[in-house]
Design an enzyme around this catalytic site. Structure first.
Site, PDB file in Angstrom:
ATOM      1  N   HIS A  56      -4.349  -0.143  -7.803  1.00 24.05           N
ATOM      2  CA  HIS A  56      -2.976   0.123  -7.656  1.00 24.05           C
ATOM      3  C   HIS A  56      -1.998  -1.361  -7.507  1.00 24.05           C
ATOM      4  O   HIS A  56      -1.938  -1.709  -6.394  1.00 24.05           O
ATOM      5  CB  HIS A  56      -2.812   1.267  -6.713  1.00 24.05           C
ATOM      6  CG  HIS A  56      -1.496   1.754  -6.408  1.00 24.05           C
ATOM      7  ND1 HIS A  56      -1.191   2.930  -5.980  1.00 24.05           N
ATOM      8  CD2 HIS A  56      -0.206   1.235  -6.837  1.00 24.05           C
ATOM      9  CE1 HIS A  56       0.041   3.267  -5.883  1.00 24.05           C
ATOM     10  NE2 HIS A  56       0.590   2.027  -6.395  1.00 24.05           N
ATOM     11  N   ASP A 301      -1.317  -1.021  -3.409  1.00 21.90           N
ATOM     12  CA  ASP A 301       0.071  -0.727  -3.721  1.00 21.90           C
ATOM     13  C   ASP A 301       0.840  -2.036  -3.442  1.00 21.90           C
ATOM     14  O   ASP A 301       2.234  -1.912  -3.276  1.00 21.90           O
ATOM     15  CB  ASP A 301       0.501   0.433  -3.058  1.00 21.90           C
ATOM     16  CG  ASP A 301       1.952   0.895  -3.609  1.00 21.90           C
ATOM     17  OD1 ASP A 301       2.137   0.554  -4.498  1.00 21.90           O
ATOM     18  OD2 ASP A 301       2.429   1.666  -2.562  1.00 21.90           O
TER      19      ASP A 301
END
Length: 422
Positions: A56, A301
């Protein structure tokens, strides 16, 4: 040929000193006291691991190059010890067709320092109700599908996407966010948001959509993956779903493991991310979920932004923080050195689990025949996180000034040294 000498590696849960011989892209020998007269890198007792894997990341190119590029993002990945990443599709243009996926993959391969795999968008521009050509994008090389940054708002759209992803045998990755429950919120709804007079986002925006999706996933058999899980209710739902045989995996980001909304002391957008930092009870729940295997893996992320936009007030600044250059270091320092988890478990959550879940071609062990994707970490000496050292364009992290162990000394991709600290 090249030889990495005097490296500590994990063998049967123990650190042992080994020399690793590389020929081309492959490891050909792991032994003691190899004295071949070849190009040699002296690890000086530092810890050598297979390269970390991040499912991610946001590399922003094309469309938002001022935030990050594939070149700077992948260089940052190498500095963090990562050798394989999967890039999210919130770009401009969005890779939501087979042609766009093919073009994006070519761009990733041309500009990437590490292996940069690519997500396809679930629906056009990440917001349409009609799903994209998931079959065509899969054939073009997309490794998974997501509308990350946007929650899929209707059950029918998600159902269609799951059916298509299951048929393509690819993971469907969900950013969980029910827009109808946001009410303008920008941080976690709770005592701290009230104290700071900043609009809050209830955890229901995540967990209610997750409950819907888990029922759909059970019906379709799709591999359903939960991005950046953040609430205790969500962890409980995934735990129950796994017991019921749902093909679900989940990831947690380092900031949700280490920080809570009480760490937000004022109007500081470096603490603004989506999902937001939750309560201390939520933080403890995601950590417990990671330890017991309910949460399968760690993903950063990594979300770089321009300095000017992150300097705006909390309500106005964009969501997201960088993470790929600091994640192993922070987690090794605060979870492994503190005795919360073993180094072996941390590596399983950052290497083996993402590789297995996303069916990636990447090494999980240092042994002959494996690709020489490797990272060398200094586990003994403490350093300060400083944005001056970042390879990423993004300097937006709340971890500036934190003291950490486990800093990356060198990274190899396909046997080539792509990063070395000075």
């Amino acid at each position: 040929m090249q030889l990495i000498k005097n490296a500590k590696i994990l063998e049967d849960s123990h650190l042992v000193t080994r020399d690793v011989l590389i020929d081309g892209k492959k490891i050909v020998k792991v032994s003691e006291n190899n004295n071949l007269k070849v190009d040699t890198f002296d690890a000086k007792g530092a810890f050598l691991s297979s390269g970390l894997v991040d499912v991610h990341v946001h590399f922003r190119e094309p469309g938002f190059d001022y935030k990050e590029t594939i070149a700077t993002g992948s260089q940052a990945a190498a500095r963090g010890g990562f050798t394989t990443v999967i890039a999210m599709p919130n770009l401009n243009p969005v890779p939501d067709t087979a042609e766009r996926i093919a073009a994006q993959i070519k761009l990733n391969e041309t500009n990437g320092t590490v292996h940069v795999k690519q997500y396809g968008a679930v629906s056009a521009d990440l917001i349409a109700s009609k799903i994209s050509d998931i079959s065509g994008m899969s054939a073009a090389g997309a490794v998974a599908f997501s509308n990350d940054g946007k929650g899929v708002q209707t059950a029918d759209t998600m159902l269609q996407a799951m059916v298509a992803a299951a048929k393509a045998d690819k993971p469907l990755v969900a950013h969980l966010e029910d827009d109808s429950l946001l009410h303008g919120g920008v941080m976690n709804a709770g005592k701290q948001s009230k104290k700071l007079e900043i609009p809050g986002i209830t955890g229901l925006a995540e967990s209610s959509q997750l409950a819907r999706d888990l029922m759909l996933a059970k019906a379709t058999g799709v591999h359903y993956h939960v991005a950046h899980i953040s609430t205790k209710e969500s962890v409980a739902l995934v735990r129950i779903a796994k017991l019921q045989g749902v093909n679900v995996t989940a990831e947690v980001s380092p900031h949700h493991l280490l920080l809570s909304d009480t760490d937000i002391k004022g109007d500081n957008a470096l603490f603004k991310m989506n999902p937001p930092l939750r309560s201390q009870a939520d933080r403890q729940a995601v950590l417990a979920g990671l330890l017991d295997g309910t949460i399968d893996m760690i993903a950063t992320d990594h979300a770089p932004h321009g300095t000017a936009e992150k300097n705006k007030p909390f309500r106005e600044a964009p969501f997201g923080i960088t993470g790929i250059e600091t994640s192993f270091q922070l987690l090794y320092t605060h979870l492994v050195r503190s005795g919360v988890m073993t180094l072996e478990t941390l590596l399983q959550r950052m290497i083996s689990a993402p590789i297995a879940s996303f069916k990636l071609e990447a090494p999980t062990e240092i042994k002959p025949g494996e690709t020489a994707d490797l990272a060398l970490f200094d586990l003994e000496h403490q350093k300060t996180i400083s944005v001056d050292k970042f390879k990423s364009k993004g300097k937006n992290t709340p971890f500036i000034g934190w003291q950490v162990y486990g800093n990356t000394l060198a990274t190899w991709v396909d046997g080539q040294l792509v990063y070395q600290s000075l």
